[in-house]
Scaffold this motif. Sequence first.
Motif, short mmCIF file in Angstrom:
data_model
loop_
_atom_site.label_atom_id
_atom_site.label_comp_id
_atom_site.label_asym_id
_atom_site.label_seq_id
_atom_site.Cartn_x
_atom_site.Cartn_y
_atom_site.Cartn_z
N SER A 87 6.55 1.57 8.02
CA SER A 87 8.11 2.03 7.89
C SER A 87 7.76 3.04 7.27
CB SER A 87 8.36 0.85 7.60
OG SER A 87 8.51 -0.06 8.59
N TYR A 88 7.30 2.82 6.15
CA TYR A 88 7.05 4.35 5.26
C TYR A 88 6.79 5.94 5.85
CZ TYR A 88 5.84 7.77 1.87
OH TYR A 88 6.18 9.12 1.01
N LEU A 89 5.58 5.49 6.86
CA LEU A 89 5.35 6.64 7.12
C LEU A 89 6.17 7.63 8.55
CD1 LEU A 89 1.85 5.76 8.29
CD2 LEU A 89 2.41 7.64 6.88
N LYS A 90 6.79 6.29 8.51
CA LYS A 90 8.16 6.95 10.03
C LYS A 90 9.25 7.71 9.51
CE LYS A 90 10.03 5.30 13.91
NZ LYS A 90 10.37 4.18 15.02
N SER A 91 9.65 6.94 8.45
CA SER A 91 10.66 7.74 7.09
C SER A 91 9.80 9.25 6.74
CB SER A 91 11.15 6.51 6.14
OG SER A 91 9.75 6.50 4.98
N ARG A 92 9.17 8.87 6.44
CA ARG A 92 8.26 10.28 5.72
C ARG A 92 8.08 11.82 7.61
NH1 ARG A 92 4.96 11.58 0.68
NH2 ARG A 92 4.48 13.86 1.18
N TRP A 93 7.66 10.96 8.70
CA TRP A 93 7.26 12.22 9.28
C TRP A 93 7.92 12.03 10.42
CZ3 TRP A 93 0.77 10.41 8.97
CH2 TRP A 93 0.84 10.80 8.21
N GLY A 112 0.31 -1.14 -0.17
CA GLY A 112 -0.10 0.10 0.20
C GLY A 112 0.92 1.40 -0.14
N VAL A 113 2.24 1.40 -0.08
CA VAL A 113 2.77 2.34 -0.29
C VAL A 113 3.24 3.83 -1.15
CG1 VAL A 113 4.83 3.41 0.35
CG2 VAL A 113 4.98 1.79 1.80
N PRO A 114 2.81 2.71 -2.39
CA PRO A 114 3.28 3.54 -3.75
C PRO A 114 1.37 4.45 -3.45
CG PRO A 114 3.99 1.74 -3.78
CD PRO A 114 3.08 1.50 -3.22
N GLU A 115 0.24 3.80 -3.12
CA GLU A 115 -0.61 4.44 -2.76
C GLU A 115 -0.75 5.83 -1.88
OE1 GLU A 115 -4.55 5.90 -3.43
OE2 GLU A 115 -4.19 4.64 -4.68
N LEU A 116 -0.26 5.38 -0.78
CA LEU A 116 -0.44 5.71 0.14
C LEU A 116 0.72 7.83 0.19
CD1 LEU A 116 -1.45 6.30 3.49
CD2 LEU A 116 1.12 4.49 4.28
N LYS A 117 1.67 6.85 -1.01
CA LYS A 117 2.72 7.83 -0.63
C LYS A 117 1.86 9.21 -1.75
CE LYS A 117 7.03 8.92 -3.24
NZ LYS A 117 6.46 9.73 -3.72
N LYS A 118 0.95 8.25 -2.93
CA LYS A 118 0.60 8.99 -3.67
C LYS A 118 -0.08 10.09 -2.94
CE LYS A 118 -0.96 6.59 -7.25
NZ LYS A 118 -1.64 6.40 -8.12
N GLN A 119 -1.19 10.49 -2.16
CA GLN A 119 -1.53 10.65 -1.24
C GLN A 119 -1.28 11.51 -0.35
OE1 GLN A 119 -4.73 8.44 0.47
NE2 GLN A 119 -5.74 6.97 -1.08
#
Length: 349
Positions: free
Chosen positions: A341-347, A303-310
Amino acid sequence: MKNKLDKLKSLGINTVFFQVKPDGTALWPSKILPWSDMLTGNIGQDPGYDPLQFILDEAHKRGMKVHAWFNPYRVAVNTKPSTVAQLNRTLALHPSSIFVLHREWIRTAGDRFVLDPGIPQVRDWITSIVAEVVARYPVDGVQFDDYFYTETAGSALNDSQTYQKYGQGFASKADWRRHNTQQLIEQVSRTIKQLKPNVEFGVSPAGVWRNRSHDPLGSDTRGAAAYDESFADTRRWVQQGLLDYIAPQIYWPFARDAARYDVLAKWWAEVVKPTHTHLYIGIALYKVGQPSKNEPDWTINGGVPELKKQLDLNESVPQINGTILFRENYLNQPQTQEAVSYLKSRWGS
């Protein structure tokens, strides 16, 4: 709760929406509502501490804000005989459930007990509950979710007598219902500002206000519309300055043709543009990693690519002031771990 807040803090989350009134019960020692059964299993049973005060102290210590989240009209999540018995038993308590104090306010809709929004005293009563919290606690905000009128085809809200009594002068029952929701929002907004002007008031409605097929001002979507289904003219509240923020639930991916994420996010950005209302987009953390025939994007690469786009879109549109994840417990599920993990790296810090 401390562990949850530590985790949220590490992810870079700065605000928590804590549901203080899930139905006709409270997660604080209220003088109006009996204790929630969420913590003890029994309506009216004191859990031995004040959950709202606890989360306020702990979140503020960590530099996070807390918005008290209310479900305005729900009385119980089902109509089972065991639930009725529990509600009836509160007659011996102080405070008792509204179910026994004002049986004439109670209706069944969507297979739940709810209050009838067309009764003026019901709206006054809901406002008094919000006032109790705002007056007594250092909350940063108050949020209503999208449960104004909630009914299903098989379980409609029977408010025909209320309409006969109060609906004179309205062109249709739908207009009268929208007026009732409007009255509640005005009343609550005014009350909060009188008590504590810097407490924010927001609503988290269904993502679609109206579809363009019904209204040229609506979005290019084909989804259930708040205006027509919940009788909530959410766009009007923004235009009238009744809300400090609006948090539409845009729970669909970019590829969902009937209600595209980008189409709706940009539509809302246009709505708030000439106003002072902040826009936070609610996104569907609960769908991440869940297989879905209609929305396969939630499972591609976790789900990371969709989350990233949003999130990229939210950050690129100046009118979008933030993102809300629905809901916290999904951060702890195995299927969301790549996204976490993606959210943690981003925020995260």
